[in-house]
Design an enzyme around this catalytic site. Structure first.
Site, PDB file in Angstrom:
ATOM      1  N   LYS A  57      31.774  29.946  18.616  1.00 15.88           N
ATOM      2  CA  LYS A  57      32.964  30.368  19.400  1.00 15.88           C
ATOM      3  C   LYS A  57      33.945  30.589  18.393  1.00 15.88           C
ATOM      4  O   LYS A  57      33.942  29.789  17.309  1.00 15.88           O
ATOM      5  CB  LYS A  57      33.203  29.198  20.419  1.00 15.88           C
ATOM      6  CG  LYS A  57      34.088  29.630  21.535  1.00 15.88           C
ATOM      7  CD  LYS A  57      33.307  30.081  22.696  1.00 15.88           C
ATOM      8  CE  LYS A  57      33.805  30.662  24.022  1.00 15.88           C
ATOM      9  NZ  LYS A  57      33.048  31.155  24.829  1.00 15.88           N
TER      10      LYS A  57
HETATM   11  P1  NAD Z   1      40.435  36.259  31.079  1.00 16.10           P
HETATM   12  O1  NAD Z   1      41.425  36.184  29.885  1.00 16.10           O
HETATM   13  O2  NAD Z   1      40.131  37.799  31.388  1.00 16.10           O
HETATM   14  O3  NAD Z   1      40.919  35.639  32.563  1.00 16.10           O
HETATM   15  C1  NAD Z   1      41.685  34.544  32.344  1.00 16.10           C
HETATM   16  C2  NAD Z   1      42.296  34.077  33.608  1.00 16.10           C
HETATM   17  O4  NAD Z   1      42.763  32.851  33.485  1.00 16.10           O
HETATM   18  C3  NAD Z   1      43.678  34.997  33.675  1.00 16.10           C
HETATM   19  O5  NAD Z   1      43.710  35.262  35.040  1.00 16.10           O
HETATM   20  C4  NAD Z   1      44.686  34.188  33.153  1.00 16.10           C
HETATM   21  O6  NAD Z   1      45.993  34.535  33.717  1.00 16.10           O
HETATM   22  C5  NAD Z   1      44.298  32.904  33.880  1.00 16.10           C
HETATM   23  N1  NAD Z   1      44.969  31.564  33.155  1.00 16.10           N
HETATM   24  C6  NAD Z   1      45.349  31.445  31.900  1.00 16.10           C
HETATM   25  N2  NAD Z   1      45.759  30.214  31.728  1.00 16.10           N
HETATM   26  C7  NAD Z   1      46.031  29.656  33.067  1.00 16.10           C
HETATM   27  C8  NAD Z   1      46.741  28.589  33.459  1.00 16.10           C
HETATM   28  N3  NAD Z   1      47.344  27.518  32.627  1.00 16.10           N
HETATM   29  N4  NAD Z   1      46.637  28.039  34.929  1.00 16.10           N
HETATM   30  C9  NAD Z   1      45.931  29.181  35.794  1.00 16.10           C
HETATM   31  N5  NAD Z   1      45.230  30.300  35.262  1.00 16.10           N
HETATM   32  C10 NAD Z   1      45.510  30.421  34.035  1.00 16.10           C
HETATM   33  O7  NAD Z   1      39.359  35.371  30.689  1.00 16.10           O
HETATM   34  P2  NAD Z   1      37.809  35.256  31.132  1.00 16.10           P
HETATM   35  O8  NAD Z   1      36.924  35.985  30.326  1.00 16.10           O
HETATM   36  O9  NAD Z   1      37.781  35.649  32.703  1.00 16.10           O
HETATM   37  O10 NAD Z   1      37.565  33.788  31.139  1.00 16.10           O
HETATM   38  C11 NAD Z   1      37.835  32.834  31.905  1.00 16.10           C
HETATM   39  C12 NAD Z   1      36.811  31.466  31.714  1.00 16.10           C
HETATM   40  O11 NAD Z   1      35.523  31.963  31.866  1.00 16.10           O
HETATM   41  C13 NAD Z   1      37.068  30.969  30.534  1.00 16.10           C
HETATM   42  O12 NAD Z   1      36.744  29.423  30.601  1.00 16.10           O
HETATM   43  C14 NAD Z   1      35.929  31.554  29.610  1.00 16.10           C
HETATM   44  O13 NAD Z   1      35.274  30.707  28.463  1.00 16.10           O
HETATM   45  C15 NAD Z   1      34.855  31.688  30.741  1.00 16.10           C
HETATM   46  N6  NAD Z   1      33.654  32.488  30.446  1.00 16.10           N
HETATM   47  C16 NAD Z   1      33.786  33.862  30.167  1.00 16.10           C
HETATM   48  C17 NAD Z   1      32.943  34.730  30.142  1.00 16.10           C
HETATM   49  C18 NAD Z   1      33.135  36.223  29.770  1.00 16.10           C
HETATM   50  O14 NAD Z   1      32.137  36.882  29.856  1.00 16.10           O
HETATM   51  N7  NAD Z   1      34.613  36.849  29.762  1.00 16.10           N
HETATM   52  C19 NAD Z   1      31.687  34.156  29.995  1.00 16.10           C
HETATM   53  C20 NAD Z   1      31.456  32.955  30.269  1.00 16.10           C
HETATM   54  C21 NAD Z   1      32.443  32.013  30.445  1.00 16.10           C
END
Ligand code: NAD
Length: 423
Positions: free
Chosen positions: A109
């Protein structure tokens, strides 16, 4: 436990899950010692020119936890709260996630500590390219393969790929596209990767509903975070007749008892960067969000969002962890007492790394699979991991999270037993 992410010791929380799984599976102490810490932790300070002409120095990280099962694999996070402790936790979780799913990758990561929303596209491109250049041979298609995470997307991955291949030998250029996954389809990405994590979450929810004879048609959900994972899960749930009735992001929270049009809200967020100003919903507080009665809760933002207070306030039947580590140990204890089932992150959000693996295989073989092929394989792998985890949890009478960690640990331990320790 503190709700302040700066103080949250996420890595120690993940180590706690490993301790529990190690005790259950009788893990040899030397394997536990190897897996307790990441192999490599890289911190790079690099300068970038801003649009104003001013130079700014950024702090970038790449943590490589373990590669006994295959190359390091994991996302790149751009967020103001990025810390080494957080990335160590997330890299460790990737080792476990890949081992649970049977994907031949290890765990990694990385990220940069800054606020991507405050930068222009040109600045983001220069930051990404300079960071990729600074990472140099620390990443590579057979060594360490980044992917999107919070604050990064397919465009970020294409910039990383282009920078990487342009700094390598000409004759290898096309072989190097597999250095990152989550690219746009045009630049070597896979069908289905964009929505894969949300799709995996929804596959798990469908499995749970089938097992519990729960009808998803007409059900309701609350979704925290409306980025890649949250918005795609919400859109896919809508296709099953599940309405998202409350959501929130870094800008605040909204409720709509009739249910949001998930597609329209997704388009709005893509155009405006957040849910702020979306006209079809009433503003609510974070506390009111957690108090909203619904069937499902999908945390899809940051870690450490559900502590004891939030866990007490939640009025849902099931939590499926789209985010990594959204429930802290105090929150988990309250939910266990209240009997609220949780589909743990390393299972629920594994759809992303699964399709990333397909993308890597396609790049290496110069193939492009159609969407049906990707979806068929994804469903099979998520369903199998879900069933194995729940069967193990029931058999051993343990929490599904510890069941998932234990199953993954068994396969990691077998690898160490077969290979031994060099020399
Ligand atoms: P992203 O950047 O597309 O979206 C993140 C979201 O979280 C946004 O809506 C943002 O406004 C919100 N956010 C940020 N800070 C916040 C806060 N303090 N309070 C409330 N909301 C807040 O990111 P993503 O790719 O959707 O990732 C989200 C989660 O999913 C993370 O934990 C990431 O590690 C996990 N994840 C993502 C993937 C992937 O393929 N993108 C895969 C596995 C896990």
């Amino acid at each position: 436990m503190s709700a302040n992410p700066e103080e949250y010791r996420f890595f120690e929380v993940v180590q706690g899950y490993i301790e529990q799984a190690a005790a259950l599976t009788g893990l040899p102490s030397h394997v536990k010692a190897i897996l307790a810490e990441p192999k490599n932790e890289l911190i790079i300070h690099f300068p970038v020119r801003m649009d104003s002409g001013e130079m700014r120095v950024f702090k970038g990280y790449r943590v490589q936890h373990n590669n006994v099962m295959g190359p390091y694999k994991g996302g790149m996070r751009y967020h103001e709260q990025v810390t080494l402790n957080e990335l160590k936790a997330l890299a460790t979780q990737m080792t476990w996630k890949c081992a649970l799913l049977g994907i031949p990758f290890g765990g990694g990561k990385g990220g940069i500590k800054f606020k991507p929303r405050e930068h222009s596209i040109d600045e983001l491109r220069r930051i990404t390219r300079r960071f990729t250049h600074a990472l140099g041979s620390n990443i590579g298609p057979s060594h360490d393969i980044p992917a999107p995470d919070m604050g990064t997307n397919s465009q970020t991955m294409v910039w990383m790929m282009d920078t990487y291949i342009n700094t390598g030998p000409t004759y290898e250029k096309n072989d190097q596209r597999a250095v990152v996954t989550g690219k746009t389809i045009n630049s070597g990405g896979s069908e289905g990767r964009e929505a894969a994590t949300g799709q995996g979450v929804v596959h798990c929810i469908k499995e749970w509903a089938r097992e519990n004879r729960f009808d998803l048609e007409g059900a309701t959900a609350i979704v925290q975070g409306f980025g890649n994972v949250g918005s795609n899960a919400s859109v896919l749930l809508a296709k099953l007749g599940v309405s998202t009735i409350a959501t929130g992001d870094h800008s605040g929270y909204l409720r709509n008892e009739e249910g949001f049009n998930a597609h329209k809200l997704q388009d709005y967020v893509q155009a405006n960067g957040s849910i702020a100003g979306y006209p079809r919903g009433d503003k609510i507080t974070r506390k009111e969000f957690f108090e909203t009665k619904a069937d499902l809760f999908i945390p899809a933002a940051l870690e450490n969002q559900v502590g004891a207070e939030e866990a007490n306030n939640l009025k849902v039947r099931l939590i499926a962890e789209g985010a990594n580590g959204p429930i802290n140990p105090d929150g988990a204890a309250v939910l266990a007492d209240r009997g609220v089932p949780v589909i743990p992150d390393i299972l629920a959000n594994a759809g992303g790394v699964t399709v990333s693996y397909y993308e890597w295989v396609q790049n290496r073989n110069s193939e492009h699979w159609d969407s049906e092929e990707v979806q068929r394989r994804l469903l099979h792998m998520i369903r199998r991991a879900y069933q194995r985890t729940m069967f193990y949890a029931t058999e051993k009478k343990i929490d599904p999270r510890i069941a998932a960690y234990s199953l993954a640990l068994e396969s990691l331990a077998t690898s160490y037993a077969e290979r031994g320790i060099f020399p």
